[in-house]
Scaffold this motif. Structure first.
Motif, PDB file in Angstrom:
ATOM      1  N   UNK A 170     -13.390  25.320 -34.650  1.00 12.57           N
ATOM      2  CA  UNK A 170     -13.338  26.202 -33.476  1.00 12.57           C
ATOM      3  C   UNK A 170     -12.471  25.549 -32.418  1.00 12.57           C
ATOM      4  N   UNK A 171     -11.338  26.159 -32.106  1.00 12.77           N
ATOM      5  CA  UNK A 171     -10.420  25.565 -31.143  1.00 12.77           C
ATOM      6  C   UNK A 171     -11.010  25.611 -29.731  1.00 12.77           C
ATOM      7  N   UNK A 203      -6.629  29.256 -36.494  1.00  9.57           N
ATOM      8  CA  UNK A 203      -7.304  28.162 -35.797  1.00  9.57           C
ATOM      9  C   UNK A 203      -6.327  27.788 -34.697  1.00  9.57           C
ATOM     10  N   UNK A 204      -6.607  28.209 -33.478  1.00 13.82           N
ATOM     11  CA  UNK A 204      -5.665  27.923 -32.398  1.00 13.82           C
ATOM     12  C   UNK A 204      -6.175  28.425 -31.071  1.00 13.82           C
ATOM     13  N   UNK A 205      -5.347  28.213 -30.058  1.00  9.44           N
ATOM     14  CA  UNK A 205      -5.738  28.528 -28.695  1.00  9.44           C
ATOM     15  C   UNK A 205      -5.741  30.046 -28.456  1.00  9.44           C
ATOM     16  N   UNK A 260      -2.670  18.143 -27.715  1.00 10.60           N
ATOM     17  CA  UNK A 260      -4.057  17.708 -27.764  1.00 10.60           C
ATOM     18  C   UNK A 260      -4.238  16.465 -26.896  1.00 10.60           C
ATOM     19  N   UNK A 270       1.390  20.829 -36.865  1.00 12.89           N
ATOM     20  CA  UNK A 270       0.711  19.535 -36.953  1.00 12.89           C
ATOM     21  C   UNK A 270       0.510  18.867 -35.604  1.00 12.89           C
ATOM     22  N   UNK A 271       1.485  19.062 -34.733  1.00 11.63           N
ATOM     23  CA  UNK A 271       1.451  18.376 -33.443  1.00 11.63           C
ATOM     24  C   UNK A 271       0.261  18.824 -32.606  1.00 11.63           C
ATOM     25  N   UNK A 272      -0.001  20.136 -32.635  1.00 18.07           N
ATOM     26  CA  UNK A 272      -1.087  20.677 -31.826  1.00 18.07           C
ATOM     27  C   UNK A 272      -2.328  20.972 -32.645  1.00 18.07           C
ATOM     28  N   UNK A 273      -2.239  20.723 -33.934  1.00 18.51           N
ATOM     29  CA  UNK A 273      -3.399  20.939 -34.791  1.00 18.51           C
ATOM     30  C   UNK A 273      -3.752  22.398 -34.980  1.00 18.51           C
ATOM     31  N   UNK A 274      -2.760  23.308 -34.962  1.00 18.28           N
ATOM     32  CA  UNK A 274      -3.056  24.743 -35.107  1.00 18.28           C
ATOM     33  C   UNK A 274      -2.612  25.276 -36.469  1.00 18.28           C
ATOM     34  N   UNK A 314      -5.304  15.540 -34.692  1.00 16.87           N
ATOM     35  CA  UNK A 314      -4.937  16.605 -33.751  1.00 16.87           C
ATOM     36  C   UNK A 314      -5.888  17.790 -33.820  1.00 16.87           C
ATOM     37  N   UNK A 315      -6.345  18.128 -35.030  1.00 13.65           N
ATOM     38  CA  UNK A 315      -7.239  19.278 -35.193  1.00 13.65           C
ATOM     39  C   UNK A 315      -8.581  19.028 -34.507  1.00 13.65           C
ATOM     40  N   UNK A 316      -9.124  17.825 -34.663  1.00 10.68           N
ATOM     41  CA  UNK A 316     -10.396  17.478 -34.009  1.00 10.68           C
ATOM     42  C   UNK A 316     -10.230  17.475 -32.497  1.00 10.68           C
ATOM     43  N   UNK A 357      -8.102  19.134 -30.823  1.00  9.80           N
ATOM     44  CA  UNK A 357      -7.918  20.505 -30.352  1.00  9.80           C
ATOM     45  C   UNK A 357      -9.224  21.283 -30.337  1.00  9.80           C
ATOM     46  N   UNK A 358     -10.226  20.832 -31.080  1.00 10.64           N
ATOM     47  CA  UNK A 358     -11.497  21.556 -31.116  1.00 10.64           C
ATOM     48  C   UNK A 358     -12.541  20.927 -30.218  1.00 10.64           C
TER      49      UNK A 358
END
Lengths: 395, 123
Positions: A306-307, B57-59, A335, B32-36, A346-348, A350-351
């Protein structure tokens, strides 16, 4: 919970002024109109108000009143401390040490100095956000003139070992500055006992007004003036002082440091309750930061799949205010550099959502918020391209 | 940073969320940079896109843009979709205003559409 009630869980970003602070400021705006530098009565009265606040700030951190200088806030205090020391002590050396998780006002000040020919070492942190102390020891050299390490981090709440750092700095004849903006009111700081040379404070973090703060500068420290102009504040920081805001600042810091132990105890219990409730309500979550060496006001949580901004905006609709990354970084793409520095991907990062409590946060508010967070995370996870699993079962 | 009313509405009420099992093609873009991550699934019949779904999966703007992209796609031919669903066309449908730091969300949606079309053509 009444409809339209706001549940404010972003106290690390800023706090509302307390009623007492507000009243004192309104009073000051009305009565203390004089320029503190003027020699007639109205001026002397304004100046007396400033002197009284200097005493309060000094008392709050164990300093002397003549070591307190008012600024426009934490960012200015950090800029002044770092640039002022660097430029004034060039003859002694050109090396500065700080950490990778400092506030942007510290990091950008260091970057600006690098352009002037200074060398900066950015000490890394471990997975809990604590600086790698051995790296700090290694980094100190004959050219080192300043160490600047924050007392407590604003994103994850990790508290640094500043007493040890202060001793290390002293042993090596290096000036030690700490950005204490997030720590005031939660950690008992005595600059003389700890051995701190400079310390930054910002009023709006402890129910004071925005736009005012202070830099504590130990007597005898060689520092260059940052705001040039008139000779206010012992010719150290030009500009007619924001008297009413400073009055508010004084009241706020007095109140904030009066009951640190009690305050911290309450925050600890509220935070514990929040963590218990949220971990029962939502699965696949991760808590960031150190478990014990930390501020009790902050809970940084990563919701797998969940972003963060999406969760934030869902909560906004229900009147619940939280933060992702740090307030200053909002609006930017990347992030959180603090979370990345702690080894999160980055995914973690961002969430991640930051929840920060105050002494006014109630259990009722937590119950309401957690239920809404649960719904928000569920909705966002249902839209997500990232599937999450528990025991190989897709959730 | 301000989001338009239209963009927020799209975010709060996204259309076409989910997957298409046995989709004709999928377009997946990873930042990859923003994890989206953005995925667009399409169902194609006689060169026309008859159904489209997304998972993002993003903003906030990323969710809104990918949702809007699926709405815009349905009923178009593959060529029309690849040509007309641009970042600026998506932003226009979402109130016409998106800050510089967030235009990448619309660009990502444009890329996802093109990727889905390309992957269909490859088969």
């Amino acid at each position: 919970m009444e409809k339209n009630k706001i549940v404010y869980l972003d106290n690390a970003a800023t706090t509302a002024m307390s009623n007492e602070v507000y009243c004192e400021m309104i009073d000051a705006y009305g009565k203390l109109y004089g320029n503190p530098s003027s020699i007639y009565k109205a001026g002397r009265e304004a100046d007396a108000a400033l002197r009284s606040v200097r005493e309060k700030v000094a008392k709050a951190i164990g300093a002397s009143a003549n070591e307190i200088y008012f600024t426009s806030g934490g960012s200015e205090a950090n800029n002044w401390a770092i640039k002022g020391i660097a430029r004034a002590n060039r003859d002694k050396g050109n090396h500065i040490i700080t950490s990778v998780i400092e506030h942007p006002s510290v990091l950008e000040s260091c970057k600006a100095l690098e352009k002037e020919g200074f060398k900066v070492t950015y000490i890394p942190v471990d997975e809990f956000g604590v600086i790698k102390y051995s790296e700090l020891v290694k980094a100190i050299g004959p050219n080192t003139i300043l160490i600047s390490i924050m007392t407590a981090n604003n994103e994850v709440g990790t508290v640094q070992p500043i007493k040890a750092i202060a001793e290390l700095a002293k042993a090596n004849d290096v000036i030690f500055h700490t950005d204490a903006v997030q720590a005031i009111g939660q950690i008992d700081l005595n600059v003389k006992d700890i051995g701190i040379d400079m310390l930054s404070i910002s009023a709006h973090k402890f129910n004071g007004p925005k736009g005012v703060g202070a830099l504590y500068i130990k007597k005898g420290t060689k520092i260059q003036k940052f705001i040039d102009g008139g000779e206010q504040q012992r010719n150290m920081r030009a500009g007619t002082e924001n008297v009413a805001a400073i009055v508010g600042f004084g009241k706020a810091i007095e109140d904030a440091t009066a009951n640190i132990e009690e305050n911290t105890k309450y925050l600890k219990s509220i935070r514990k309750y929040f963590l218990k409730t949220i971990s029962e309500a939502i699965h696949n979550i991760q808590l960031n930061g150190h478990n014990t060496q930390r501020l009790q006001s902050i809970a940084s949580i990563s919701f797998e799949g969940a972003e963060g901004e999406a969760v934030l905006m869902m909560l906004d609709r229900e009147g619940i205010y939280v933060s992702t990354g740090s307030a200053c970084a909002s609006g930017s793409n990347k992030p959180s550099y603090v979370l990345l520095a702690m080894g999160k991907d980055a995914e973690t990062a961002a969430s991640t959502v930051r929840f920060s409590f105050s002494k006014n946060t109630t259990k009722e508010e937590i119950d309401y918020a957690v239920e809404e967070i649960r719904k928000a995370v569920k909705k966002i996870r249902s839209i997500s391209a990232v599937r999450i699993y528990k025991n190989k079962v897709e959730l | 940073m301000e989001y338009t009313e239209e963009l927020l509405n799209e975010f709060y009420n996204p259309a076409n969320v989910g997957v298409i099992k046995a989709a004709s093609a999928v377009g997946k873009i990873v930042d990859d940079e923003n994890g989206e991550i953005m995925k667009i699934y399409i169902s194609v019949e006689k060169n026309k896109i008859v159904d489209a779904k997304f998972q993002t999966y993003g903003c906030v703007p990323s969710i809104a843009c990918s949702s809007m992209a699926t709405k815009m796609m349905i009923g178009l031919t593959l060529e029309e979709a690849a040509a007309s669903i641009t970042a600026s066309a998506i932003v226009k449908e979402l109130g016409g205003k998106l800050s510089d730091t967030k235009t990448r969300s619309a660009e990502m949606a444009e890329k996802a559409v093109k990727a889905a079309v390309k992957n269909y053509s490859k088969k």
